[in-house]
Write an enzyme that holds these catalytic residues in place. Structure first.
Site, mmCIF file in Angstrom:
data_model
loop_
_atom_site.group_PDB
_atom_site.id
_atom_site.type_symbol
_atom_site.label_atom_id
_atom_site.label_comp_id
_atom_site.label_asym_id
_atom_site.label_seq_id
_atom_site.Cartn_x
_atom_site.Cartn_y
_atom_site.Cartn_z
ATOM 1 N N ASP A 78 61.956 51.616 57.168
ATOM 2 C CA ASP A 78 61.238 51.980 58.381
ATOM 3 C C ASP A 78 60.761 53.431 58.282
ATOM 4 O OD1 ASP A 78 60.591 51.463 61.322
ATOM 5 O OD2 ASP A 78 61.905 53.223 61.475
ATOM 6 N N GLU A 87 57.397 50.937 54.997
ATOM 7 C CA GLU A 87 56.395 51.060 56.053
ATOM 8 C C GLU A 87 55.607 52.343 55.831
ATOM 9 O OE1 GLU A 87 55.950 51.198 60.922
ATOM 10 O OE2 GLU A 87 57.698 52.104 59.950
#
EC number: 3.2.1.1
Length: 605
Positions: free
Chosen positions: A219, A253
């Site tokens: 993330d 990401e």
């Protein structure tokens, strides 16, 4: 506005309403290939409980050939009752304990990993390692496992010296140093250059590997300096021998811009390709798909790209094409599975109304309800495209050829001699004879059904001399591949085995996300007597309660094989009804459900 759908029949996969113009009485199956070992499709079961994921691996994901599940962050997180337990509380770590989250316990997590491995499905964890909690969460109380904390103090884990000195929000997104050292929306930014911090993060990820986790989505990876992330990943153990025993699969990401490109991180693993999301979503939303054979050209190299139609962020903050336009949305996900570019990630989530921070269906204490694809607000979109996962696996390594178009909204192509798929992003059916490289024989249409354990539950088509004739539904698809043989009944192909006569009635279950005022009710009305013949007072009343609102649900038995149209109306105490017909559209041909039943999921704002 109301929501109105035009159905050629209730469900092709159940009732045999997709048709082929080739009539047969005897048809031989081709020499079909052995099942492919390629299983790389990821499904993001966003916010699902660990026990529900285990069940889904066993009953759906494994049998249909999914390769992996991206699960929501498993570490202890903040708990925010004052915010009605938003989904993003899970992305604010309090510790790296797995003892208790809104999705279950450590024991539940371990059982999920083991159950999914037995089903041939990997677990990829959404790893939140860039930051800890945010300014607004301070003082909200203990974390989900009972740990105390403040923004820059996490007893036994991190203290003030373990965070970067730039303790303010990012303001200049053109400054790479600021993007990677200041705070993302007020979240305490970890000093990932510190060997101590690197060790703590690696210890968390290695614990997950020891439990059987096979990979990680990193993330907010672009907010971690590349060298820091490389140092963390270099500390990771090898994965379970069942997954080859090598290093875990990493996908990061990275929302690329002029400051930080996806190429900055591809030496560390794969990256999420956000431009693909924009390109495919705009194309299908606008019915302009004829050019998509070249989708992915100029983007991240295919072997480093994880591609998606939507993810949990874009469906809220960049909603080009989402489940609210279910037919085109499902069609786009099917196309993604048919096209060779990238590693596909299928979204599976839940509905919300107005408040984009809304958490999943939950109990009063904020813990997540078990997933029930026929109730609550769960969408279970992956089930609508499950048949295409086998197509993706079967055609791996085959390029695109023999492409044909018909206007801007229709496209068909071969995947070598292993498969053929046709897509129709228009509101009218498309009948054509398609030329393929498939061996002669009968094939299961996996765009409108599934092929599991040697059984085709969708229509079948005969390929003769490399050609087959089909009617591609409006906003629908047809897909054939060499690992899914079909069968033709006495009335020919284009119907499921048995000719679609197994059901005399079908239970239609409606689930509509509708925002209402006090005193309003919701009903579904339609063109047949069972739905009130367009008379609101005679329609099927839907129900909701405090635990499921704004989802209104109800069921009615309908005659099998009878086409109909329907819409939703609001019934008021002071007026007979309100609502209007929307433009005609075709629903998905395959949604969750089984037997003589069909689920319909819609949203009406």
């Amino acid at each position: 506005m109301g929501v109105r759908r035009s159905l050629a029949a209730l469900l092709a996969a159940l009732l045999g309403c997709a048709t082929s113009l080739v009539a047969l009485t005897v048809a031989a199956s081709p020499a079909h290939a052995a099942p492919s070992g390629n299983r790389d499709v990821i499904v993001h079961l966003f916010q699902w409980r660990w026990k529900s994921i285990a069940d889904e691996c066993r009953t759906t994901l494994g049998p249909h050939g999914f390769g992996a599940v991206q699960v929501s962050p498993p570490q202890e997180h903040v708990v925010l009752p004052a915010e009605d337990y938003p989904w993003w509380q899970d992305y604010q770590p309090v510790s790296y304990k797995l003892d208790q989250t809104r999705r279950g316990s450590r024991a539940d997590f371990i059982d999920m990993v083991n159950t999914c491995r037995e089903a041939g499905v990997k677990i990829y964890v959404d790893a939140v390692i860039n930051h800890m909690t945010g300014t607004g969460s301070a003082g909200a109380g203990p974390g989900s496992a009972g740990s105390s904390y403040s923004k820059y103090d996490y007893p036994g884990i991190y203290q003030s010296q373990d965070f970067n000195d730039c303790r303010r929000d990012i303001t200049n997104w053109n400054d790479k140093w600021e993007v990677q050292h200041c705070e993302l929306v007020g979240l305490a930014d970890l000093k990932t250059s510190s060997p101590y911090v690197q060790d703590r993060i690696a210890a968390y990820l290695n614990e997950l590997i020891d439990l059987g986790v096979a990979g990680f989505r990193i993330d907010a990876a672009k907010h971690i300096p590349e060298g820091d992330l490389q140092a963390i990943l270099s500390r990771l153990k090898n994965v379970h021998p069942a997954w080859g025993g090598g290093k875990p699969y990493i996908f990061q990401e990275v929302i690329a811009d002029s400051t930080i490109s996806t190429g900055s991180y591809t030496h560390l693993g794969s990256v999420t390709e956000f431009q693909y999301h924009r390109d495919i979503s705009h194309a299908f939303a606008n019915g302009n798909i004829a050019h998509l054979t070249g989708l992915g050209s100029g983007l991240t190299p295919s072997d480093k790209a994880v591609v998606f139609v939507v993810n949990h962020d874009t469906q809220r903050y960049e909603p080009i094409l989402t489940h609210t336009d279910r037919a085109r949305y499902d069609l786009a996900q099917k196309f993604m599975l048919a096209h060779p570019y990238g590693t596909p990630k299928v979204m599976s989530s839940y509905t919300w109304s107005g408040d984009d921070k809304a958490g999943p269906p939950m109990h009063s204490d904020g813990t997540t309800r078990p997933t029930d694809c026929s109730a609550d607000r769960w969408l279970c979109e992956h089930r609508a495209v499950a048949g295409m996962v086998g197509f993706h696996n079967a055609v791996a390594g085959q390029g695109i050829g023999s492409a044909v178009t018909d206007g801007n909204g229709r496209l068909a192509f071969a995947r070598g001699s292993a498969g053929y798929a046709a897509f129709n992003a228009t509101n009218t059916a498309w009948t054509r004879t398609f030329t393929t490289s498939l061996p002669d024989g009968v094939y299961c249409d996996v765009a409108n059904g599934t092929f599991v354990d040697g059984v085709c539950d969708g229509p079948s088509y005969q390929v003769s001399g490399g050609k087959f004739t089909a009617t591609v539904p409006a906003n629908g698809a047809v897909a054939l591949h060499v690992e899914a043989p079909g069968s033709c009944g006495p009335d020919g192909c284009g119907t499921p085995p048995g000719g679609g006569d197994d059901c005399t009635t079908v239970t239609a279950r409606f689930h509509a996300t509708v925002t209402t005022w006090y005193g309003q009710e919701v009903a579904v009305v339609g063109s047949i007597p069972e739905l009130g013949s367009w008379q609101p007072a005679q329609g099927v009343r839907l129900r909701t309660d405090s635990g499921t609102y704004p989802v209104w649900s109800g069921a009615v038995d309908l005659p099998a094989g009878v086409g109909f149209e329907y819409k939703y109306v609001k019934l008021n105490r002071t007026a007979p009804w309100s609502g209007s017909r929307a433009a005609t559209a075709s629903p998905p041909w395959m949604t969750s459900g089984g037997g003589c039943s069909q689920n319909f999921y819609d949203s009406w704002r």
